[in-house]
Design a protein around this motif. Sequence first.
Motif, PDB file in Angstrom:
ATOM      1  N   ILE A  22       0.091   5.417   0.837  1.00 23.92           N
ATOM      2  CA  ILE A  22      -0.890   6.423   1.236  1.00 23.92           C
ATOM      3  C   ILE A  22      -0.201   7.781   1.260  1.00 23.92           C
ATOM      4  O   ILE A  22       0.877   7.931   1.851  1.00 23.92           O
ATOM      5  CB  ILE A  22      -1.484   6.100   2.626  1.00 23.92           C
ATOM      6  CG1 ILE A  22      -1.983   4.647   2.669  1.00 23.92           C
ATOM      7  CG2 ILE A  22      -2.630   7.051   2.952  1.00 23.92           C
ATOM      8  CD1 ILE A  22      -2.303   4.159   4.071  1.00 23.92           C
ATOM      9  N   GLU A  62      -3.142   5.917  -2.473  1.00 25.63           N
ATOM     10  CA  GLU A  62      -4.397   6.322  -1.835  1.00 25.63           C
ATOM     11  C   GLU A  62      -4.175   7.733  -1.298  1.00 25.63           C
ATOM     12  O   GLU A  62      -3.240   7.949  -0.517  1.00 25.63           O
ATOM     13  CB  GLU A  62      -4.746   5.378  -0.682  1.00 25.63           C
ATOM     14  CG  GLU A  62      -4.794   3.909  -1.049  1.00 25.63           C
ATOM     15  CD  GLU A  62      -4.829   3.019   0.178  1.00 25.63           C
ATOM     16  OE1 GLU A  62      -5.460   3.418   1.194  1.00 25.63           O
ATOM     17  OE2 GLU A  62      -4.213   1.934   0.150  1.00 25.63           O
ATOM     18  N   LYS A 101      -1.420   2.929  -7.434  1.00 28.28           N
ATOM     19  CA  LYS A 101      -1.466   2.372  -6.088  1.00 28.28           C
ATOM     20  C   LYS A 101      -1.817   3.416  -5.030  1.00 28.28           C
ATOM     21  O   LYS A 101      -2.403   3.100  -3.985  1.00 28.28           O
ATOM     22  CB  LYS A 101      -0.106   1.744  -5.763  1.00 28.28           C
ATOM     23  CG  LYS A 101      -0.043   1.055  -4.413  1.00 28.28           C
ATOM     24  CD  LYS A 101       1.374   0.669  -4.045  1.00 28.28           C
ATOM     25  CE  LYS A 101       1.976  -0.336  -5.002  1.00 28.28           C
ATOM     26  NZ  LYS A 101       3.323  -0.770  -4.558  1.00 28.28           N
ATOM     27  N   ARG A 139       0.845  -1.204   0.000  1.00 28.94           N
ATOM     28  CA  ARG A 139       0.000   0.000   0.000  1.00 28.94           C
ATOM     29  C   ARG A 139       0.877   1.249   0.000  1.00 28.94           C
ATOM     30  O   ARG A 139       1.997   1.246   0.517  1.00 28.94           O
ATOM     31  CB  ARG A 139      -0.915   0.020   1.224  1.00 28.94           C
ATOM     32  CG  ARG A 139      -1.956  -1.064   1.259  1.00 28.94           C
ATOM     33  CD  ARG A 139      -2.815  -0.947   2.515  1.00 28.94           C
ATOM     34  NE  ARG A 139      -3.660   0.245   2.494  1.00 28.94           N
ATOM     35  CZ  ARG A 139      -4.377   0.673   3.544  1.00 28.94           C
ATOM     36  NH1 ARG A 139      -4.300  -0.001   4.704  1.00 28.94           N
ATOM     37  NH2 ARG A 139      -5.131   1.739   3.459  1.00 28.94           N
TER      38      ARG A 139
END
Length: 509
Positions: free
Chosen positions: A334, A489, A487, A332
């Motif tokens: 962010i 966020e 990818k 992930r």
Amino acid sequence: MSEHTVTVLTEDREERKLSAPAGALFLQLLKGNGYSLVCCNGKGGCGRCRIRFLDGDAPLPMPADRNALTAQELRDGVRLACVHRVKKDCRIRVEFVHPKQVEVVAGYAGTDRVAAGSRRKGGVQEAYLLAMDLGTTTIAANAVTLRSLRDFGGFSGKTADGEKVGAGLHILAQAGRMNPQREWGSDVVSRIQAAGQGEADALRDAAGSAVRALITDITEKTGRPPEEICLAGNTVMEHLLLGLDVSGLGSYPFRPVSLEEQRLELFSPDVPRADAAVPSSIRLLPGISAFVGADILAGLLACGFGDPTDTRCRLFIDLGTNGEMAIGNGKRLICTATAAGPAFEGGAGANVPGTDMIAILARLLREKKMDRTGLLCEELFDEGWQEGELRVTQQDIRALQTAKSAVRAGVELLMKRLGVSCEEVQEVYLAGGFGRFLDVESAARIGLFPQGLSGKVRAVGNTSLLGAALYGGRRKAPEMAQELKKKAEVMNLAGEPGFYEKYLENLEF
């Protein structure tokens, strides 16, 4: 409408009489008559547009005056030109505070600078790529040899293919200058507003002229043109350079015209080419969101976040007029951003660099001359702290305090969203000129980031430049950048549950 006469006492003590309609802003009157002021956004926030009323008839101070000026300055008739209007005949002296030149940071970790023309292969100077970083405050450029870009191992010591290497980047030449758009304000919001008031073409032309001048500087230093030019900047800077509409970036839901890779034609019939061999266009890197731009995508690429095999938990922080942050663990990514304004560049009156400000505040805390709430002790409250030419006022402290609180809240909320603690974060990359000169211990002392991260912080320099160079010089880099973009966020800090509580919690030093 009635007219008044504003008499301006010049530096050589002559008097210049200006005619002004009743109600005219002093700032607009002075700017319209040749008094240049860089970085005032016209809202009373920077404290730079100072004028002194000479006959004891200064208007009553406005809240912005009280925030920016000391009690003695107020008593002496100093006011801010951007918040006061002409109401009668008066005599003034212009005391605009011009910001000092900010050092342009063009270096990054893992580089090996060489003299222009000194690296040759078979008697021929090596081909190079020109990487550019279009920042809100400065514009920087590096000429990086293509061979060293292909071999560069990055901060993790791996190429894009996973092969371990130890080669550094070879930089043939560097150049930099202040972003001339500062005339319209020091932050992106001021420039968005200026563009909306009919200044968009002037903003585009100012940035374009500066970019072309840097290309000329580099070509003169290297003795030959680059093979390609790649540029990274935040979303607003790239939009303004391209002449795209920035109105969608000025208010919610913050919609850019495009976040994809763009090409900017460098020359037109009105802009002749000095060297026919110079590339005719610049490749602008793609961005992630309205306020997490191509410069941050480039930084993430430079720091190895695009490597899917690297599952370490890492933080990326880039502090300047904007504060952008990202956290990733291989699976992930962010990202978030917060407006920092000029806080990390220091105070308006003293022009104290942000890194010095942090060291000074840590010292004031240690010496008990400032308490944890940021309040200066009684003997320093009115005039501020001063040592030599360095001066820090209560207003400067409050500006940095609110900016650092938003950054700290952002870091904590990123970790919370990813579900990790300080112990699980393995490395923190601090990018940009701010990170290069920062005393990490002082930063931890004032609470810029959690104490548990202080031993993991690594200054990596101008990663926007490095990422731009890799994007154009490494075959797989554009594909990696697109994967990072997909990818990512994007977390809206203002709308994130718990942000306001975290912000208030971290206001104290």
